[in-house]
Design an enzyme around this catalytic site. Structure first.
Site, PDB file in Angstrom:
ATOM      1  N   TYR A 146      32.796  56.929  33.028  1.00  0.00           N
ATOM      2  CA  TYR A 146      33.295  56.616  34.371  1.00  0.00           C
ATOM      3  C   TYR A 146      34.523  57.483  34.689  1.00  0.00           C
ATOM      4  CZ  TYR A 146      35.605  53.741  38.001  1.00  0.00           C
ATOM      5  OH  TYR A 146      36.227  53.286  39.135  1.00  0.00           O
ATOM      6  N   ILE A 176      41.279  46.235  41.121  1.00  0.00           N
ATOM      7  CA  ILE A 176      41.368  45.527  42.404  1.00  0.00           C
ATOM      8  C   ILE A 176      40.994  44.055  42.201  1.00  0.00           C
ATOM      9  CG2 ILE A 176      40.518  45.425  44.784  1.00  0.00           C
ATOM     10  CD1 ILE A 176      42.128  47.993  44.097  1.00  0.00           C
TER      11      ILE A 176
END
Ligand code: NAD
Ligand code: SER
Length: 320
Positions: A146, A176
């Site tokens: 990633y 988040i």
């Protein structure tokens, strides 16, 4: 000449960020002017009911092209991606979705001379051995697939700014935290799941250890960053695709203490798994002075105000 934002294509719109960003974009730019797309149908009907929604695999160049043509798209907010946890279990798939998607978006943005492209990056661009507070301009040696795709996404975005004059912008989001749509397989997901389980069971089994410290951000600040950076004057930007974005930084023990201010009997059990190594390879905090100087970034939320808001919202939804 400055190109206006009028018609926005959002990829990955059914995900954690998209599902909360799209309604705010529709309020600002008009319901019909924000085209939501994703590989999967959103859990919540609101994305369907409030404006256009299309199923789209971001690896399919022709389908993206037809949406850009049909709707006369001028701006793309490219959120579709495979996150760190799933990326480590399926690295080839992660590379394929994240890189093919990003390259398709950038090439079509050049072809159709779009006004702007927003592609989020991540704290995953860093790897082991970084200073605890990651500098803006630094060596990037991620240990996850990633992270590799996020570094490559930043670099190719910057290349398209220089080579083709395309206006590409992006921030390195921290983890988040949000209450509407569950996150999709990231390492920072424990900091979201802990609130759900605090409300449902008053207990949480955590997949990282109590002293794991990471940069985090509440969803309203995450959305504010997209809106503010998209509207910032291009001439003022020295960076483009890779702004560090700070908000708060805490370890799991501090997160638990914050929850216990509202739920004193909340219990936690630590069972670290493969996510621990990923979390340990990321910085504790970031230096976001470039974002503050170049487009006036300033977060609004801190840990306790976020905890109170998360618990209030989740109790209203999960316990009714
Ligand atoms: P998410 O996993 O919740 O949503 C991503 C969406 O992309 C999902 O709805 C998924 O169905 C969709 N998708 C996956 N493969 C696709 C494909 N081939 N074609 C079309 N859609 C596809 O992720 P998110 O948290 O909303 O993240 C959005 C962006 O923000 C990503 O680029 C992510 O890397 C970045 N980001 C997120 C965080 C975070 O903590 N949420 C932190 C840093 C960066
Ligand atoms: N929150 C994301 C993840 O954990 C970071 O980009 O994968």
């Amino acid at each position: 000449m400055k190109k206006e934002i009028k018609k926005i294509l959002v990829t990955g719109a059914s995900g954690q960020i998209g599902s909360e960003l799209v309604p705010i974009l529709r309020n600002k730019y008009g319901d019909k002017n924000v085209i939501a797309t994703d590989l999967k149908i959103p859990l919540d009907n609101k994305l369907f009911e409030s404006g256009p929604f299309h199923l789209l695999d971001i690896r399919n160049y022709e389908t993206i092209e037809s949406i850009i043509k049909n709707y006369k798209i001028d701006t793309i907010i490219h959120l579709a991606a495979i996150l760190s946890g799933i990326g480590e279990t399926k690295p080839e798939f992660c590379w394929d979705v994240n890189m093919t998607g990003t390259v398709n978006v950038l090439n079509l943005a050049v072809k159709f001379e779009l006004a702007k492209v927003f592609i989020p990056s991540s704290i995953a661009v860093w790897g082991p051995g970084m200073p605890k507070k990651a500098p803006q301009d630094s060596i990037l040696q991620p240990a996850t697939m990633y992270g590799v795709t996020k570094v490559a996404g930043e670099l190719i975005g910057d290349y398209y700014v220089k080579k083709f004059g395309l206006d590409v912008r992006g921030v390195r989001y921290p983890g988040i935290i949000s209450s509407e749509t569950a996150p999709g397989g990231g390492t920072t997901d424990y900091a979201v799941a802990i609130y759900y389980d605090a409300v449902k069971f008053n207990k949480f089994i955590c997949f990282v250890s109590e002293d794991t410290t990471l940069p985090m951000m509440y969803m309203p600040d995450c959305i504010k960053a997209v809106l503010d950076l998209l509207e910032a004057p291009f001439e003022k930007l020295k960076h483009h695709t890779n702004f560090n974005l700070g908000s708060m930084s805490f370890n799991v023990k501090q997160l638990v203490e914050s929850i216990r201010k509202f739920k004193p009997n909340f219990e936690i059990v630590y069972e670290p798994d493969f996510h621990q190594e990923i979390a340990d390879s990321w910085p504790d905090d970031v230096d976001d002075s470039a974002a503050r100087e170049e487009w006036n970034w300033k977060p609004d939320w801190d840990l306790d105000s976020m905890t109170q808001d998360m618990l209030t919202k989740l109790e209203a939804r999960l316990l009714r």
